[in-house]
Design an enzyme around this catalytic site. Structure first.
Site, PDB file in Angstrom:
ATOM      1  N   ASN A   9       0.822  -1.353   0.046  1.00 57.00           N
ATOM      2  CA  ASN A   9      -0.018  -0.088  -0.201  1.00 57.00           C
ATOM      3  C   ASN A   9       0.871   1.139   0.032  1.00 57.00           C
ATOM      4  O   ASN A   9       1.484   1.577   0.966  1.00 57.00           O
ATOM      5  CB  ASN A   9      -0.860  -0.099   1.282  1.00 57.00           C
ATOM      6  CG  ASN A   9      -1.536   1.130   1.530  1.00 57.00           C
ATOM      7  OD1 ASN A   9      -1.862   1.943   0.644  1.00 57.00           O
ATOM      8  ND2 ASN A   9      -2.273   1.387   2.517  1.00 57.00           N
ATOM      9  N   TRP A  10       0.850   2.099  -1.195  1.00 57.60           N
ATOM     10  CA  TRP A  10       1.811   3.117  -1.009  1.00 57.60           C
ATOM     11  C   TRP A  10       1.220   4.231  -0.473  1.00 57.60           C
ATOM     12  O   TRP A  10       1.940   5.341  -0.402  1.00 57.60           O
ATOM     13  CB  TRP A  10       2.250   3.326  -2.682  1.00 57.60           C
ATOM     14  CG  TRP A  10       3.065   2.576  -3.516  1.00 57.60           C
ATOM     15  CD1 TRP A  10       3.331   1.274  -3.007  1.00 57.60           C
ATOM     16  CD2 TRP A  10       3.255   2.660  -4.791  1.00 57.60           C
ATOM     17  NE1 TRP A  10       4.234   0.864  -3.898  1.00 57.60           N
ATOM     18  CE2 TRP A  10       4.073   1.600  -5.225  1.00 57.60           C
ATOM     19  CE3 TRP A  10       3.164   3.527  -5.734  1.00 57.60           C
ATOM     20  CZ2 TRP A  10       4.905   1.428  -6.489  1.00 57.60           C
ATOM     21  CZ3 TRP A  10       3.865   3.481  -6.918  1.00 57.60           C
ATOM     22  CH2 TRP A  10       4.716   2.290  -7.157  1.00 57.60           C
ATOM     23  N   LYS A  11      -0.127   4.225  -0.128  1.00 56.94           N
ATOM     24  CA  LYS A  11      -0.462   5.435   0.540  1.00 56.94           C
ATOM     25  C   LYS A  11      -0.529   6.406  -0.313  1.00 56.94           C
ATOM     26  O   LYS A  11      -0.522   6.624  -1.724  1.00 56.94           O
ATOM     27  CB  LYS A  11      -0.242   5.532   1.876  1.00 56.94           C
ATOM     28  CG  LYS A  11      -0.240   4.295   2.775  1.00 56.94           C
ATOM     29  CD  LYS A  11      -0.058   4.574   4.093  1.00 56.94           C
ATOM     30  CE  LYS A  11       0.198   3.263   4.974  1.00 56.94           C
ATOM     31  NZ  LYS A  11      -0.161   3.501   6.300  1.00 56.94           N
ATOM     32  N   HIS A  96      -9.156   0.456   4.977  1.00 53.34           N
ATOM     33  CA  HIS A  96      -8.179   0.668   5.775  1.00 53.34           C
ATOM     34  C   HIS A  96      -8.319   1.374   7.286  1.00 53.34           C
ATOM     35  O   HIS A  96      -8.920   2.377   6.997  1.00 53.34           O
ATOM     36  CB  HIS A  96      -7.099   1.072   5.060  1.00 53.34           C
ATOM     37  CG  HIS A  96      -5.711   1.335   5.240  1.00 53.34           C
ATOM     38  ND1 HIS A  96      -5.575   2.334   6.136  1.00 53.34           N
ATOM     39  CD2 HIS A  96      -4.655   0.594   5.197  1.00 53.34           C
ATOM     40  CE1 HIS A  96      -3.924   2.065   6.536  1.00 53.34           C
ATOM     41  NE2 HIS A  96      -3.621   1.073   5.988  1.00 53.34           N
ATOM     42  N   GLU A  98      -7.023   4.195   8.273  1.00 47.35           N
ATOM     43  CA  GLU A  98      -6.847   5.403   8.089  1.00 47.35           C
ATOM     44  C   GLU A  98      -8.113   5.799   7.251  1.00 47.35           C
ATOM     45  O   GLU A  98      -8.357   7.110   7.692  1.00 47.35           O
ATOM     46  CB  GLU A  98      -5.624   5.829   7.059  1.00 47.35           C
ATOM     47  CG  GLU A  98      -4.334   5.436   7.572  1.00 47.35           C
ATOM     48  CD  GLU A  98      -3.071   5.227   6.796  1.00 47.35           C
ATOM     49  OE1 GLU A  98      -2.979   5.330   5.594  1.00 47.35           O
ATOM     50  OE2 GLU A  98      -2.032   4.826   7.576  1.00 47.35           O
ATOM     51  N   GLU A 167      -5.043  -5.835  10.484  1.00 43.35           N
ATOM     52  CA  GLU A 167      -3.995  -4.461  10.737  1.00 43.35           C
ATOM     53  C   GLU A 167      -4.039  -3.964  12.139  1.00 43.35           C
ATOM     54  O   GLU A 167      -4.883  -2.984  12.232  1.00 43.35           O
ATOM     55  CB  GLU A 167      -3.947  -3.758   9.773  1.00 43.35           C
ATOM     56  CG  GLU A 167      -3.952  -4.249   8.353  1.00 43.35           C
ATOM     57  CD  GLU A 167      -3.303  -3.081   7.167  1.00 43.35           C
ATOM     58  OE1 GLU A 167      -2.111  -3.082   6.974  1.00 43.35           O
ATOM     59  OE2 GLU A 167      -4.027  -2.202   7.245  1.00 43.35           O
ATOM     60  N   GLY A 173       2.648   1.796  10.916  1.00 44.43           N
ATOM     61  CA  GLY A 173       3.661   2.835  10.923  1.00 44.43           C
ATOM     62  C   GLY A 173       4.459   3.409  11.921  1.00 44.43           C
ATOM     63  O   GLY A 173       4.666   4.143  12.204  1.00 44.43           O
ATOM     64  N   SER A 213       3.628  -2.269  10.316  1.00 48.21           N
ATOM     65  CA  SER A 213       5.461  -2.667  10.445  1.00 48.21           C
ATOM     66  C   SER A 213       5.887  -4.105  10.045  1.00 48.21           C
ATOM     67  O   SER A 213       6.968  -4.256  10.821  1.00 48.21           O
ATOM     68  CB  SER A 213       5.722  -2.165  11.906  1.00 48.21           C
ATOM     69  OG  SER A 213       5.202  -0.948  12.307  1.00 48.21           O
ATOM     70  N   GLY A 235       5.056   1.263   4.701  1.00 51.76           N
ATOM     71  CA  GLY A 235       6.271   1.728   4.472  1.00 51.76           C
ATOM     72  C   GLY A 235       7.182   0.942   3.901  1.00 51.76           C
ATOM     73  O   GLY A 235       8.051   1.287   3.010  1.00 51.76           O
TER      74      GLY A 235
END
Ligand code: PEP
Length: 250
Positions: A9-11, A96, A98, A167, A173, A213, A235
């Site tokens: 996931n590049w966000k 997700h 976020e 998650e 992160g 992570s 990340g």
């Protein structure tokens, strides 16, 4: 046999050229070890069309990070599952943490998103996971049970296309990974819920990924657990070498 998947996931990272550069590196260095082990990249929307072309001759899968609950219309700034399909998107993240936190996505909205994707034969990667407070209160199983309610409204045929990603929000992160035992405990719980609602066979065939992570140095231990079928990577998906290092741990 259920698929093993490492999805990145590049966000909201990578401008157009940076995205092309990393995709080219992935195409050059990716060595699919086995047809049952998939590598998937979920870039921002601007990259989808170009990456679809770059990945065309490789085995790398393409995913989006979001889609709207409606098929089309006056929803400025949004994107439909049909648009995603038109650029050969095969997967899409749904729920997700976020999006739940910053865009207030709730179970009903997530259900509508899953439906829109499934109509276009795009596989939802459905994310669930508890906050640190939930875990401290011992409520993590209840939180996940509630989040999974979205999926029980799907038909069995639709559900079979869904990939689940566990998650824990406290691990996303933060550099703090769940232990392999903590991941296994929740993954086994999720699989038992799938078995109860959809039946044993479907549960055995459902891919459940771990996210939070995860990196090349801890992936092998996480993936060694029987109910951990791969990872959803943030990340560490932003550098081809790191991302492929995780895939190679599958
Ligand atoms: C994520 O955002 O889905 C994620 C797992 O991020 P990270 O790997 O950076 O923790």
């Amino acid at each position: 046999m259920r698929k093993k998947i490492v999805a990145g996931n590049w966000k909201m990272n990578k401008n157009f050229q940076e995205g092309i550069d990393i995709a080219n590196e992935l195409v050059k260095d990716f060595n699919p070890s086995d047809s049952n082990k998939k590598l998937v990249v979920c870039p921002p929307f601007i990259h989808l069309s170009a990456l679809a072309e770059l990945f065309d001759k490789s085995e790398i899968g393409l995913g989006a990070q979001n889609c709207h609950t409606s098929g089309k219309g006056a929803f400025t700034g949004e994107i439909s599952s049909e648009m995603l399909k038109s650029v050969h998107t095969q997967y899409c993240l749904v729920g997700h943490s976020e999006r739940r936190a910053f865009f207030f996505e709730d179970n009903e909205e997530l259900y509508q998103k899953c439906k829109q994707l499934l109509v276009k034969e795009i596989q939802p990667i459905f994310c669930c996971g508890e906050l640190l407070e939930d875990r401290k209160e011992g409520e993590h199983f209840d939180v996940i049970e509630d989040q999974l309610e979205v999926l029980w409204k799907l038909s069995k045929t639709d559900f079979e296309k869904v990939v689940i990603a566990y998650e824990p929000v406290w691990a996303i992160g933060t550099g703090e990974t769940a232990t392999a035992e903590q991941a296994q405990e929740i993954h086994a719980f999720i699989r038992s819920q799938v078995a109860e609602k959809m039946g044993e066979t479907i549960a055995e065939n459902t891919s459940i990924l771990y996210g939070g992570s995860c990196k090349a140095s801890n992936a092998a231990e996480l993936f060694s657990k029987p109910d951990v079928d791969g990872g959803l990577i943030g990340g560490a998906a932003l550098k081809a070498e790191d991302f492929l290092g995780i895939y190679n741990a599958l």
